[in-house]
Design an enzyme around this catalytic site. Structure first.
Site, PDB file in Angstrom:
ATOM      1  N   ASN A  11      37.576  47.091  44.797  1.00  0.00           N
ATOM      2  CA  ASN A  11      36.462  46.382  44.172  1.00  0.00           C
ATOM      3  C   ASN A  11      35.351  46.295  45.217  1.00  0.00           C
ATOM      4  O   ASN A  11      35.413  45.471  46.123  1.00  0.00           O
ATOM      5  CB  ASN A  11      36.941  44.983  43.743  1.00  0.00           C
ATOM      6  CG  ASN A  11      35.816  44.125  43.209  1.00  0.00           C
ATOM      7  OD1 ASN A  11      34.710  44.615  42.961  1.00  0.00           O
ATOM      8  ND2 ASN A  11      36.094  42.842  43.032  1.00  0.00           N
ATOM      9  N   LYS A  13      32.393  45.335  44.891  1.00  0.00           N
ATOM     10  CA  LYS A  13      31.459  44.219  44.654  1.00  0.00           C
ATOM     11  C   LYS A  13      30.018  44.717  44.783  1.00  0.00           C
ATOM     12  O   LYS A  13      29.749  45.861  44.430  1.00  0.00           O
ATOM     13  CB  LYS A  13      31.784  43.047  45.601  1.00  0.00           C
ATOM     14  CG  LYS A  13      33.275  42.678  45.525  1.00  0.00           C
ATOM     15  CD  LYS A  13      33.615  41.368  46.141  1.00  0.00           C
ATOM     16  CE  LYS A  13      35.108  41.102  45.959  1.00  0.00           C
ATOM     17  NZ  LYS A  13      35.544  39.788  46.413  1.00  0.00           N
ATOM     18  N   HIS A  99      36.453  38.622  36.722  1.00  0.00           N
ATOM     19  CA  HIS A  99      36.626  38.333  38.146  1.00  0.00           C
ATOM     20  C   HIS A  99      36.133  36.909  38.425  1.00  0.00           C
ATOM     21  O   HIS A  99      35.168  36.454  37.812  1.00  0.00           O
ATOM     22  CB  HIS A  99      35.841  39.355  38.980  1.00  0.00           C
ATOM     23  CG  HIS A  99      36.165  39.264  40.443  1.00  0.00           C
ATOM     24  ND1 HIS A  99      35.619  38.298  41.254  1.00  0.00           N
ATOM     25  CD2 HIS A  99      36.993  40.001  41.224  1.00  0.00           C
ATOM     26  CE1 HIS A  99      36.106  38.460  42.484  1.00  0.00           C
ATOM     27  NE2 HIS A  99      36.941  39.470  42.492  1.00  0.00           N
ATOM     28  N   GLU A 101      34.390  35.728  40.678  1.00  0.00           N
ATOM     29  CA  GLU A 101      32.973  35.646  41.070  1.00  0.00           C
ATOM     30  C   GLU A 101      32.076  35.689  39.834  1.00  0.00           C
ATOM     31  O   GLU A 101      31.020  35.067  39.805  1.00  0.00           O
ATOM     32  CB  GLU A 101      32.645  36.768  42.068  1.00  0.00           C
ATOM     33  CG  GLU A 101      33.250  36.451  43.435  1.00  0.00           C
ATOM     34  CD  GLU A 101      33.583  37.651  44.299  1.00  0.00           C
ATOM     35  OE1 GLU A 101      33.102  38.761  44.013  1.00  0.00           O
ATOM     36  OE2 GLU A 101      34.338  37.467  45.270  1.00  0.00           O
ATOM     37  N   GLU A 169      44.331  36.894  41.323  1.00  0.00           N
ATOM     38  CA  GLU A 169      43.542  36.716  42.546  1.00  0.00           C
ATOM     39  C   GLU A 169      43.288  35.232  42.781  1.00  0.00           C
ATOM     40  O   GLU A 169      42.377  34.651  42.179  1.00  0.00           O
ATOM     41  CB  GLU A 169      42.193  37.428  42.412  1.00  0.00           C
ATOM     42  CG  GLU A 169      42.309  38.923  42.198  1.00  0.00           C
ATOM     43  CD  GLU A 169      41.036  39.634  42.630  1.00  0.00           C
ATOM     44  OE1 GLU A 169      41.145  40.534  43.464  1.00  0.00           O
ATOM     45  OE2 GLU A 169      39.951  39.268  42.160  1.00  0.00           O
ATOM     46  N   GLY A 175      38.196  37.031  50.061  1.00  0.00           N
ATOM     47  CA  GLY A 175      37.179  37.129  51.097  1.00  0.00           C
ATOM     48  C   GLY A 175      37.321  36.101  52.205  1.00  0.00           C
ATOM     49  O   GLY A 175      36.431  35.923  53.024  1.00  0.00           O
ATOM     50  N   SER A 215      42.192  39.130  50.023  1.00  0.00           N
ATOM     51  CA  SER A 215      42.420  39.433  51.443  1.00  0.00           C
ATOM     52  C   SER A 215      43.603  40.376  51.673  1.00  0.00           C
ATOM     53  O   SER A 215      44.293  40.270  52.700  1.00  0.00           O
ATOM     54  CB  SER A 215      42.580  38.151  52.271  1.00  0.00           C
ATOM     55  OG  SER A 215      41.393  37.381  52.211  1.00  0.00           O
TER      56      SER A 215
HETATM   57  P1  PGA Z   1      38.968  40.568  49.096  1.00  0.00           P
HETATM   58  O1  PGA Z   1      38.471  40.575  47.551  1.00  0.00           O
HETATM   59  O2  PGA Z   1      39.986  41.658  49.236  1.00  0.00           O
HETATM   60  O3  PGA Z   1      37.717  40.831  49.897  1.00  0.00           O
HETATM   61  O4  PGA Z   1      39.549  39.210  49.358  1.00  0.00           O
HETATM   62  C1  PGA Z   1      39.360  40.808  46.503  1.00  0.00           C
HETATM   63  C2  PGA Z   1      38.620  40.698  45.192  1.00  0.00           C
HETATM   64  O5  PGA Z   1      37.839  39.751  45.016  1.00  0.00           O
HETATM   65  O6  PGA Z   1      38.796  41.531  44.281  1.00  0.00           O
END
Ligand code: PGA
Length: 253
Positions: A11, A13, A99, A101, A169, A175, A215
């Site tokens: 992903n 982003k 997601h 976000e 997630e 993140g 992460s």
């Molecule tokens: P990350 O993000 O691996 O940077 O923690 C995962 C995601 O939000 O899909």
């Protein structure tokens, strides 16, 4: 990992311009060609602006391409939005939906996610439907209830292993560098599978892939992916370097 073929999904982003983004896709595609046959399915999800170029760069490598969102309607007066059919037309096979976000930044509710998931099915895309609790929800003992409500509220009746992948997630792990332990991931993945079983039946629940995200990195991927109900990963930060991302794909062996 269980018996299902794992899926490792990147992903990206809101990261990537045309030249470096295409290079990153080419890096993953070249690696996939050189290491075929792979032990996992591989998917990259760049921003909308890069979908067509990345699909072209990945063509013939087996690496699949997905978007990070789509609108619930097929077309029309929705300035700034992109439909599932347009995503498919750009060369995608998948779309990430719900997601955290998007749930946080755009107020996407479970019914909105479900409507978008239906649009994805309609367009012939596989939906990667994301669920996961916040830190406050986990600390107050509500993680399982929150995830259950998201699974029940976000999945259409037509959800099936062929058109849907679940991504668990935990928001507190995204993140942040704070990864869920393998035990925490397994516990909630098994719970999600039992919910899927109640919702869709035991057969489909067994076949539906449940990815862990938050992460995931080359050094922790092996332990997470070894869990019986963890069928792959949704990788944010570590998907932006071909070497890190492909190391995670290698961890599925
Ligand atoms: P990350 O993000 O691996 O940077 O923690 C995962 C995601 O939000 O899909």
């Amino acid at each position: 990992m269980g018996t299902l073929r794992p899926l490792i999904a990147g992903n990206w982003k809101m990261n990537g311009l045309l030249a470096p983004g295409t290079d990153l896709a080419r890096g993953v595609a070249d690696w996939a060609r050189a290491n075929a046959p792979l032990a996992a399915d591989v998917l990259v999800c760049p921003p909308f602006t890069l979908l067509a170029a990345v699909a072209q760069a990945a063509a013939g490598s087996g690496v699949m391409v997905g978007a990070q969102d789509c609108h619930a309607e097929v077309s029309g007066a929705h300035t700034g939005d992109v439909s599932a059919r347009q995503v498919k037309d750009a060369g995608c096979t998948h779309v990430i939906l719900g997601h955290s976000e998007r749930r946080a930044d755009h107020g996407e509710t479970d019914p909105v996610v479900r409507a978008k998931t239906e649009a994805a099915y309609e367009a012939g895309l596989v939906a990667v439907v994301c669920v996961g609790e916040t830190l406050a929800e986990r600390e107050s003992g509500r993680a399982f209830d929150v995830v259950r409500a998201q699974v029940r509220g976000s999945l259409p009746a037509a959800a099936a292993p062929a058109n849907t992948v679940i991504a668990y997630e935990p928001v507190w792990a995204i993140g942040t560098g704070k990864v869920a332990t393998a035990e925490q991931a397994q516990e909630i993945h098994a719970f999600i599978r039992s919910e899927l079983s109640a919702l869709l039946g035991a057969g489909p629940a067994r076949e539906m892939r449940i990815l862990y995200g938050g992460s995931m990195k080359p050094d922790n991927a092996g332990a997470l992916l070894a869990q019986p109900d963890v069928n792959g990963g949704l990788i944010g930060g570590a998907s932006l370097k071909a070497e890190d991302f492909t190391q995670i794909v290698s961890a599925t062996r």
